[in-house]
Design a protein around this motif. Structure first.
Motif, PDB file in Angstrom:
ATOM      1  N   LEU A   1      70.275  47.695  78.773  1.00 26.86           N
ATOM      2  CA  LEU A   1      69.997  46.788  77.667  1.00 26.86           C
ATOM      3  C   LEU A   1      70.357  45.351  78.008  1.00 26.86           C
ATOM      4  O   LEU A   1      69.550  44.423  77.837  1.00 26.86           O
ATOM      5  CB  LEU A   1      70.774  47.248  76.433  1.00 26.86           C
ATOM      6  N   VAL A   2      71.573  45.131  78.507  1.00 31.20           N
ATOM      7  CA  VAL A   2      72.022  43.764  78.753  1.00 31.20           C
ATOM      8  C   VAL A   2      71.267  43.142  79.930  1.00 31.20           C
ATOM      9  O   VAL A   2      70.961  41.941  79.915  1.00 31.20           O
ATOM     10  CB  VAL A   2      73.547  43.727  78.985  1.00 31.20           C
TER      11      VAL A   2
ATOM     12  N   SER B   1      62.777  39.479  72.780  1.00 32.34           N
ATOM     13  CA  SER B   1      63.800  39.895  73.745  1.00 32.34           C
ATOM     14  C   SER B   1      64.531  41.137  73.256  1.00 32.34           C
ATOM     15  O   SER B   1      64.783  42.073  74.025  1.00 32.34           O
ATOM     16  CB  SER B   1      64.800  38.758  73.975  1.00 32.34           C
ATOM     17  N   ILE B   2      64.876  41.159  71.967  1.00 27.35           N
ATOM     18  CA  ILE B   2      65.586  42.309  71.411  1.00 27.35           C
ATOM     19  C   ILE B   2      64.707  43.551  71.442  1.00 27.35           C
ATOM     20  O   ILE B   2      65.156  44.652  71.819  1.00 27.35           O
ATOM     21  CB  ILE B   2      66.038  42.001  69.967  1.00 27.35           C
ATOM     22  N   LEU B   3      63.435  43.393  71.070  1.00 25.80           N
ATOM     23  CA  LEU B   3      62.501  44.527  71.081  1.00 25.80           C
ATOM     24  C   LEU B   3      62.350  45.099  72.479  1.00 25.80           C
ATOM     25  O   LEU B   3      62.455  46.325  72.683  1.00 25.80           O
ATOM     26  CB  LEU B   3      61.145  44.078  70.534  1.00 25.80           C
ATOM     27  N   ILE B   4      62.096  44.241  73.452  1.00 29.57           N
ATOM     28  CA  ILE B   4      61.892  44.711  74.820  1.00 29.57           C
ATOM     29  C   ILE B   4      63.168  45.307  75.392  1.00 29.57           C
ATOM     30  O   ILE B   4      63.142  46.347  76.071  1.00 29.57           O
ATOM     31  CB  ILE B   4      61.375  43.553  75.699  1.00 29.57           C
ATOM     32  N   ALA B   5      64.307  44.684  75.130  1.00 29.44           N
ATOM     33  CA  ALA B   5      65.574  45.165  75.682  1.00 29.44           C
ATOM     34  C   ALA B   5      65.917  46.556  75.150  1.00 29.44           C
ATOM     35  O   ALA B   5      66.221  47.474  75.925  1.00 29.44           O
ATOM     36  CB  ALA B   5      66.690  44.180  75.371  1.00 29.44           C
ATOM     37  N   PHE B   6      65.864  46.738  73.831  1.00 33.28           N
ATOM     38  CA  PHE B   6      66.216  48.031  73.254  1.00 33.28           C
ATOM     39  C   PHE B   6      65.201  49.103  73.634  1.00 33.28           C
ATOM     40  O   PHE B   6      65.580  50.239  73.973  1.00 33.28           O
ATOM     41  CB  PHE B   6      66.323  47.915  71.729  1.00 33.28           C
ATOM     42  N   SER B   7      63.922  48.762  73.588  1.00 34.41           N
ATOM     43  CA  SER B   7      62.887  49.758  73.891  1.00 34.41           C
ATOM     44  C   SER B   7      62.939  50.176  75.353  1.00 34.41           C
ATOM     45  O   SER B   7      62.862  51.366  75.668  1.00 34.41           O
ATOM     46  CB  SER B   7      61.505  49.193  73.548  1.00 34.41           C
ATOM     47  N   SER B   8      63.058  49.208  76.258  1.00 31.77           N
ATOM     48  CA  SER B   8      63.071  49.539  77.683  1.00 31.77           C
ATOM     49  C   SER B   8      64.338  50.288  78.065  1.00 31.77           C
ATOM     50  O   SER B   8      64.300  51.205  78.893  1.00 31.77           O
ATOM     51  CB  SER B   8      62.938  48.262  78.526  1.00 31.77           C
ATOM     52  N   ALA B   9      65.479  49.931  77.463  1.00 29.66           N
ATOM     53  CA  ALA B   9      66.727  50.634  77.767  1.00 29.66           C
ATOM     54  C   ALA B   9      66.656  52.080  77.284  1.00 29.66           C
ATOM     55  O   ALA B   9      67.097  53.007  77.980  1.00 29.66           O
ATOM     56  CB  ALA B   9      67.903  49.913  77.131  1.00 29.66           C
ATOM     57  N   ALA B  10      66.108  52.288  76.086  1.00 28.39           N
ATOM     58  CA  ALA B  10      65.960  53.655  75.568  1.00 28.39           C
ATOM     59  C   ALA B  10      65.003  54.463  76.434  1.00 28.39           C
ATOM     60  O   ALA B  10      65.272  55.637  76.753  1.00 28.39           O
ATOM     61  CB  ALA B  10      65.464  53.611  74.125  1.00 28.39           C
ATOM     62  N   LEU B  11      63.893  53.855  76.835  1.00 27.61           N
ATOM     63  CA  LEU B  11      62.918  54.548  77.671  1.00 27.61           C
ATOM     64  C   LEU B  11      63.506  54.873  79.041  1.00 27.61           C
ATOM     65  O   LEU B  11      63.309  55.984  79.568  1.00 27.61           O
ATOM     66  CB  LEU B  11      61.664  53.689  77.824  1.00 27.61           C
ATOM     67  N   ALA B  12      64.235  53.931  79.626  1.00 31.85           N
ATOM     68  CA  ALA B  12      64.865  54.176  80.924  1.00 31.85           C
ATOM     69  C   ALA B  12      65.866  55.325  80.841  1.00 31.85           C
ATOM     70  O   ALA B  12      65.953  56.163  81.748  1.00 31.85           O
ATOM     71  CB  ALA B  12      65.550  52.903  81.419  1.00 31.85           C
ATOM     72  N   THR B  13      66.626  55.370  79.750  1.00 32.83           N
ATOM     73  CA  THR B  13      67.611  56.445  79.587  1.00 32.83           C
ATOM     74  C   THR B  13      66.929  57.797  79.431  1.00 32.83           C
ATOM     75  O   THR B  13      67.361  58.800  80.023  1.00 32.83           O
ATOM     76  CB  THR B  13      68.496  56.160  78.361  1.00 32.83           C
ATOM     77  N   LEU B  14      65.841  57.851  78.645  1.00 27.67           N
ATOM     78  CA  LEU B  14      65.102  59.099  78.473  1.00 27.67           C
ATOM     79  C   LEU B  14      64.474  59.558  79.784  1.00 27.67           C
ATOM     80  O   LEU B  14      64.432  60.765  80.078  1.00 27.67           O
ATOM     81  CB  LEU B  14      64.020  58.912  77.403  1.00 27.67           C
TER      82      LEU B  14
END
Length: 269
Positions: free
Chosen positions: A195-196, A65-78
């Motif tokens: 992220l959340v 969950s932590i991996l997917i949340a941080f990675s997807s949030a960073a990718l969405a922001t980029l």
């Protein structure tokens, strides 16, 4: 005066209704046995140790969950930054169309978007991979950083840009020294919102994941087959604590009223 008292009583009643489920979940997590009861019997923190340390199925789910949340949030922001920047700078029909399309996954019913993604990843051979989960959540929550970054860009004083141009700054220098510093808080806010929501999301992940891994939300769903357990309540508490922390950070360091749609120029009482 009477209406004010009634209003306070009503708000207090609403607060109690909202907090009661949280109190029940927190109490149920303290059961030392395997049955989720309230009030808890023989209160213990053993289920917290099981969730975070002892039971590997929950530990792996939390890490996923932590991996997917941080990675997807960073990718969405980029992904959101160039779209928001182009929309702010040019504001033409093409830019508005792209921005509207990026918001579409967020407004669609999650089950519709999840089914569509499952077919797409199945045809591409990525169904059931961690990468598919990260990309799916990035697409789903792209609208959040796009919205916050757009708000931040629109809040920039155009006189700062004119001053930079007068002093001979190039577009790249203006972006690095004027635009980016004034939008950092908005960018971080969008990242935290994505992220959340990714950390708590279940429906889309249910369609694009596989039996080789599961997030905490999926693990809670799978555990329901064996009945309600206190360890599931610990997972729910983790979601509550994460959401409270993230929204608290946004409220502390970001312009939360503006993010929620308040007019910053309206100073009326």
């Amino acid at each position: 005066m009477k209406m004010k008292i009634i209003g306070r009583l009503y708000m207090g009643f609403c607060l109690i209704v909202l907090l009661l489920p949280v109190v029940v979940v927190c109490g149920a997590a303290l059961n030392s046995g395997r049955t989720m009861l309230f009030p808890p019997q023989d209160p213990s923190l053993q289920r917290f140790a099981d969730f975070f340390i002892n039971e590997q199925i929950w530990v792996r789910s939390l890490r996923t969950s932590i991996l997917i949340a941080f990675s997807s949030a960073a990718l969405a922001t980029l992904m959101a930054w160039p779209i928001a920047y182009r929309l702010w700078k040019f504001d033409n029909r093409w830019s508005r169309l792209v921005a509207g399309l990026t918001a579409l996954p967020f407004v669609l019913p999650p089950i519709v978007f999840g089914v569509g993604l499952s077919f797409m990843w199945a045809f591409s051979g990525l169904l059931g991979t961690i990468g598919a989960g990260i990309l799916s959540h990035a697409l789903l929550h792209l609208a959040l950083p796009l919205a916050t970054i757009s708000i931040g860009l629109n809040a920039i004083d155009r006189s700062h840009l004119d001053a930079a141009a007068t002093m001979g700054a190039t577009e790249q220098v203006t972006f690095r020294t004027v635009i980016l510093p004034q939008t950092i808080a908005w960018t971080i806010s969008g990242f935290l919102f994505a992220l959340v929501l990714s950390f708590n999301e279940f429906i889309v992940m249910f369609f694009v994941s596989s039996s080789s891994y599961s997030t905490v939300t999926l693990q809670i769903f799978n555990s329901l087959r064996n009945g309600f357990t206190p360890t599931m309540a610990v997972g729910a508490i983790t979601f509550i604590a994460t959401s409270a922390l993230v929204y608290g950070l946004v409220g502390r360091f970001g312009d939360l009223p503006h993010l929620l749609g308040a007019d910053p120029t309206n100073k009326g009482s």
